[in-house]
Design a protein around this motif. Structure first.
Motif, mmCIF file in Angstrom:
data_model
loop_
_atom_site.group_PDB
_atom_site.id
_atom_site.type_symbol
_atom_site.label_atom_id
_atom_site.label_comp_id
_atom_site.label_asym_id
_atom_site.label_seq_id
_atom_site.Cartn_x
_atom_site.Cartn_y
_atom_site.Cartn_z
ATOM 1 N N MET A 174 9.795 46.381 43.759
ATOM 2 C CA MET A 174 7.979 45.455 43.386
ATOM 3 C C MET A 174 8.377 44.258 43.750
ATOM 4 O O MET A 174 9.677 43.774 42.842
ATOM 5 C CB MET A 174 6.895 46.125 42.174
ATOM 6 N N SER A 175 8.512 43.095 44.238
ATOM 7 C CA SER A 175 8.535 41.437 44.154
ATOM 8 C C SER A 175 7.960 41.030 42.937
ATOM 9 O O SER A 175 6.898 41.704 42.452
ATOM 10 C CB SER A 175 7.628 40.836 44.855
ATOM 11 N N LEU A 176 7.986 40.145 42.376
ATOM 12 C CA LEU A 176 7.732 39.441 41.156
ATOM 13 C C LEU A 176 6.314 39.489 41.501
ATOM 14 O O LEU A 176 5.415 39.649 40.702
ATOM 15 C CB LEU A 176 8.667 38.317 40.749
ATOM 16 N N LYS A 177 6.076 38.940 42.573
ATOM 17 C CA LYS A 177 4.543 38.231 42.937
ATOM 18 C C LYS A 177 3.676 39.712 43.016
ATOM 19 O O LYS A 177 1.978 39.283 42.226
ATOM 20 C CB LYS A 177 3.996 37.941 44.513
ATOM 21 N N GLU A 178 3.721 41.104 43.057
ATOM 22 C CA GLU A 178 3.561 42.074 42.835
ATOM 23 C C GLU A 178 3.260 42.369 41.744
ATOM 24 O O GLU A 178 2.171 42.581 41.090
ATOM 25 C CB GLU A 178 3.995 42.878 43.547
ATOM 26 N N GLN A 191 3.019 40.349 38.861
ATOM 27 C CA GLN A 191 2.098 39.159 38.644
ATOM 28 C C GLN A 191 0.535 39.750 38.875
ATOM 29 O O GLN A 191 -0.302 39.521 37.921
ATOM 30 C CB GLN A 191 2.527 38.485 39.497
ATOM 31 N N THR A 192 0.895 40.612 40.099
ATOM 32 C CA THR A 192 -0.900 40.573 40.281
ATOM 33 C C THR A 192 -1.521 41.978 39.658
ATOM 34 O O THR A 192 -2.327 42.015 38.880
ATOM 35 C CB THR A 192 -1.253 41.399 41.814
ATOM 36 N N TYR A 193 -0.299 42.536 39.419
ATOM 37 C CA TYR A 193 -0.513 44.040 38.524
ATOM 38 C C TYR A 193 -0.954 43.452 37.278
ATOM 39 O O TYR A 193 -1.878 43.660 35.921
ATOM 40 C CB TYR A 193 0.890 44.749 38.607
ATOM 41 N N MET A 194 -0.177 41.837 36.592
ATOM 42 C CA MET A 194 -0.603 42.231 34.865
ATOM 43 C C MET A 194 -1.515 40.833 34.925
ATOM 44 O O MET A 194 -1.961 40.893 34.081
ATOM 45 C CB MET A 194 1.239 40.918 34.697
ATOM 46 N N ALA A 195 -2.240 40.626 35.901
ATOM 47 C CA ALA A 195 -3.913 39.526 35.715
ATOM 48 C C ALA A 195 -4.345 40.654 35.681
ATOM 49 O O ALA A 195 -5.566 40.260 35.518
ATOM 50 C CB ALA A 195 -3.875 39.328 37.499
ATOM 51 N N ASN A 196 -4.220 41.956 36.017
ATOM 52 C CA ASN A 196 -5.165 43.253 35.556
ATOM 53 C C ASN A 196 -4.836 44.376 35.168
ATOM 54 O O ASN A 196 -5.170 45.808 35.798
ATOM 55 C CB ASN A 196 -5.687 43.847 37.409
ATOM 56 N N LYS A 197 -4.094 44.210 34.061
ATOM 57 C CA LYS A 197 -3.417 46.020 33.545
ATOM 58 C C LYS A 197 -4.268 46.422 32.615
ATOM 59 O O LYS A 197 -5.283 45.348 32.246
ATOM 60 C CB LYS A 197 -2.811 44.940 32.479
ATOM 61 N N SER A 198 -4.443 47.606 32.843
ATOM 62 C CA SER A 198 -4.583 48.231 32.056
ATOM 63 C C SER A 198 -4.053 49.963 31.610
ATOM 64 O O SER A 198 -2.984 50.062 32.365
ATOM 65 C CB SER A 198 -6.389 49.001 32.063
ATOM 66 N N PRO A 199 -4.597 50.835 31.138
ATOM 67 C CA PRO A 199 -3.702 51.804 30.883
ATOM 68 C C PRO A 199 -4.283 52.635 31.498
ATOM 69 O O PRO A 199 -3.025 53.152 32.532
ATOM 70 C CB PRO A 199 -4.495 52.704 29.192
ATOM 71 N N HIS A 200 -5.048 53.077 32.018
ATOM 72 C CA HIS A 200 -5.459 53.309 33.540
ATOM 73 C C HIS A 200 -4.763 52.729 35.061
ATOM 74 O O HIS A 200 -3.836 53.657 35.779
ATOM 75 C CB HIS A 200 -6.731 53.068 34.351
#
Length: 276
Positions: A66-70, A72-81
């Motif tokens: 995974m790239s750092l940009k990818e 970051q995208t996850y971190m912007a919408n993180k949740s247990p699910h």
């Protein structure tokens, strides 16, 4: 800040804990991926032990591609699910990489085995061997191709081996038809091939004929290979054989093993039939 040593790490301490340099942590902070738990009045960064797990997950995701940009995208919408979904996806990526590594290991084993065998070969010898049926994966027909078409065919064949995971580590060989050999057109190959010890469903294969094969070795470039063929033909006549349908060539020593083309070694295998 009197309890800093108990709860917080400086950037240098945390970098040492994570086995990275300080610049990596500073960069992660700059892009908003991993910011320190706190900063003091002098803008010094301090990290908590809880952030070590956070850093470990970032490195885990980087390790599977995974790239750092990818990330970051996850971190912007993180949740247990979303985290569970991400981990399941990355597990599939890891399994695919594991399969690729198994294939690479198998290819390395073939290279080691064939090179060890080559060390004990007498390249001046000519032998008759009974070979079992072998399964080959072939390129498209390249007979009568121009030099440019031949280069393109080699490139296409290598790409196909990679895409279809058919590179077994065996050398890429060339098949020449009987008529071309008898006419002296030793480099007018019909197909490129690679041996497939464990054929997989969904692919078209070529099967060699079980039977007698005369095997010899050519040391040098293709410009002098005619001399080796003449030796093979003389041996074939002495042993009262006639040439079969195909001749197979493959490198024993090539540019990966020898620097000088004059030291390249080509294994030549002639299908033969006993004269009645």
């Amino acid at each position: 800040m009197s309890n800093r040593k108990i709860k917080y790490f400086t950037t240098g301490e945390f970098a040492k804990l994570c086995k990275v340099n300080k610049q990596t942590l500073i960069y992660y902070d700059q892009i908003g991926l991993l910011s320190p738990a706190m900063k003091d009045e002098k803008d010094y960064r301090y990290y908590s032990i809880a952030q070590y797990d956070f850093f470990s997950v970032i490195e885990l995701l980087k390790a599977v591609g995974m790239s750092l940009k990818e990330i970051q995208t996850y971190m912007a919408n993180k949740s247990p699910h979303h985290f569970l979904q991400l981990m399941q996806q990355q597990k599939e990526v890891v399994e695919k990489k594991r399969q690729e590594l198994r294939m690479i290991e198998s290819m390395i084993d073939v290279k080691i085995r064939s090179t060890e065998e080559a060390l004990h070969l007498d390249f001046d010898s000519i032998t008759i061997q009974h070979l079992p049926e072998e399964v080959l994966y072939l390129s498209k027909n390249i007979e009568d191709s121009s030099e440019e078409q031949f280069v393109e065919a080699v490139s296409d064949f290598i790409d196909e081996l990679y895409r279809s995971q058919l590179d077994t580590g065996h050398p890429i060989g060339a098949i020449t038809k009987r008529d071309q050999i008898l006419a002296g057109n030793y480099d007018n190959y019909s197909f490129l091939y690679m041996e497939q010890p464990f054929p997989r469903e969904g692919h078209s294969y070529f099967k060699t004929i079980e039977g007698e094969v005369i095997i010899g070795y050519h040391v040098g470039t293709v410009s002098t290979i005619e001399q080796t063929y003449e030796r093979l033909f003389a041996f074939m006549e002495e042993q009262h054989y006639r040439l079969g349908q195909y001749v197979y060539e493959e490198y024993v020593y090539d540019a990966f093993i020898k620097n000088d083309e004059e030291e390249y070694v080509t294994k030549i295998m002639l299908e033969v039939e006993k004269e009645s």
